[in-house]
Design an enzyme around this catalytic site. Structure first.
Site, PDB file in Angstrom:
ATOM      1  N   ASP A  55       0.854  -1.176   0.000  1.00 61.06           N
ATOM      2  CA  ASP A  55       0.000   0.000   0.000  1.00 61.06           C
ATOM      3  C   ASP A  55       0.892   1.229   0.000  1.00 61.06           C
ATOM      4  O   ASP A  55       1.643   1.468   0.953  1.00 61.06           O
ATOM      5  CB  ASP A  55      -0.895  -0.019   1.246  1.00 61.06           C
ATOM      6  N   ILE A  56       0.826   2.049  -1.058  1.00 62.73           N
ATOM      7  CA  ILE A  56       1.730   3.196  -1.129  1.00 62.73           C
ATOM      8  C   ILE A  56       1.346   4.296  -0.143  1.00 62.73           C
ATOM      9  O   ILE A  56       2.113   5.244   0.041  1.00 62.73           O
ATOM     10  CB  ILE A  56       1.820   3.773  -2.550  1.00 62.73           C
ATOM     11  N   TYR A 146     -11.435  14.417  -3.235  1.00 60.58           N
ATOM     12  CA  TYR A 146     -10.857  13.630  -4.323  1.00 60.58           C
ATOM     13  C   TYR A 146     -10.277  14.551  -5.392  1.00 60.58           C
ATOM     14  O   TYR A 146      -9.137  14.368  -5.843  1.00 60.58           O
ATOM     15  CB  TYR A 146     -11.910  12.710  -4.943  1.00 60.58           C
ATOM     16  N   GLY A 147     -11.062  15.557  -5.807  1.00 60.00           N
ATOM     17  CA  GLY A 147     -10.580  16.485  -6.819  1.00 60.00           C
ATOM     18  C   GLY A 147      -9.356  17.241  -6.352  1.00 60.00           C
ATOM     19  O   GLY A 147      -8.413  17.466  -7.118  1.00 60.00           O
ATOM     20  N   LYS A 150      -6.266  14.979  -6.556  1.00 60.56           N
ATOM     21  CA  LYS A 150      -5.809  14.788  -7.931  1.00 60.56           C
ATOM     22  C   LYS A 150      -5.230  16.076  -8.518  1.00 60.56           C
ATOM     23  O   LYS A 150      -4.274  16.040  -9.299  1.00 60.56           O
ATOM     24  CB  LYS A 150      -6.965  14.277  -8.793  1.00 60.56           C
ATOM     25  N   ILE A 179     -14.625   6.627 -16.854  1.00 56.62           N
ATOM     26  CA  ILE A 179     -14.117   5.398 -17.470  1.00 56.62           C
ATOM     27  C   ILE A 179     -14.848   4.203 -16.857  1.00 56.62           C
ATOM     28  O   ILE A 179     -15.072   4.157 -15.644  1.00 56.62           O
ATOM     29  CB  ILE A 179     -12.599   5.263 -17.250  1.00 56.62           C
TER      30      ILE A 179
END
Length: 240
Positions: A55-56, A146-147, A150, A179
């Site tokens: 797990d990074i 989340y945004g 990223k 996706i």
């Protein structure tokens, strides 16, 4: 010997990237948190592969990836960062622990992993490809953390492109739209409707379509292409 690394190889996009890059390095290391899936994906590749279950978001996980890369004894030819965790919901309703976990997995962990891997040897003209998101550039409801994670990762990549240019390591971003992967979770029906209304091509994308762009940036693009961001989103970002 050359080494390629896919971080997040158990995900839909990560596994597609591994397939797209198959044969481009003497050894491909696949990282993820689920051994069975990693081994299954590795079994479908022609290249010699190694599996790193880690797990990074955790220091020990990052150390395992770096050790496996160093033990391979070669030079890193390319690195694909395709890991990430979703977090959806209005900020006031989010658990602080979930916020911390998201930032660790999507931004802090990748940053620290890259830092450690840069202590190893890289090929001349090596490529780093970071999987960003259209959420990094569009203010979408229920996507603030989340945004933000990223957006931070994408900016990190662009800044790294400048930092690493003297070492001839190229860094680019691929920003997927909606996706068709399990990452959509219970939002699939809502996102399908959004795609029909807001995406010019009127459909979701496929992991292989994202992976083709990743391969291009990692292996085939001109050496002058670095610090670029390519959206694979059916034209969604072209709309206001």
């Amino acid at each position: 010997m050359t080494v390629g690394i896919v971080i997040g190889a158990t995900g839909g996009i990560g596994s597609a990237c591994a397939r797209a890059l198959d044969g481009s390095a003497d050894l491909i290391l696949l990282n993820g948190r689920r051994r069975e899936q990693l081994e299954q994906h590795a079994g479908h590749l022609r290249s010699r592969t190694g599996v790193v279950v880690a797990d990074i978001a955790e220091e020990a996980g990052r150390a395992s990836i770096v050790k496996a890369t160093a033990d391979a004894g070669g030079e890193i030819a390319w690195l694909v960062l395709a890991s990430g965790v979703p977090l959806r919901g209005p900020m006031p309703e989010l658990d602080p622990k979930d916020i911390e976990r998201t930032l660790l997995a999507n931004l802090v962990g990748p940053t620290l992993l890259i830092r450690s891997l840069l202590d190893l040897r890289w090929t001349d003209g090596a490529g780093i490809v970071v999987i960003g998101s259209v959420s990094a550039s569009r203010a979408l409801p229920n996507r603030s953390v989340y945004g933000g994670s990223k957006a931070g990762l994408e900016h990190l990549a662009r800044s790294l492109a400048a930092d690493l240019a003297p070492r001839r390591i190229r860094v680019n971003v691929v920003a997927p739209g909606v996706i068709d992967t399990p990452f959509l979770g219970d939002q699939r029906e809502l996102l399908d409707r959004w795609v029909r209304e807001r995406v010019p091509l009127g459909r979701t994308g496929t992991p292989d379509e994202v992976a083709q762009v990743v391969r291009y940036l990692a292996l085939e693009s001109p050496a002058y292409v670095t610090g670029a961001r390519l959206a694979v989103d059916g034209g969604a970002e072209s709309l206001a």
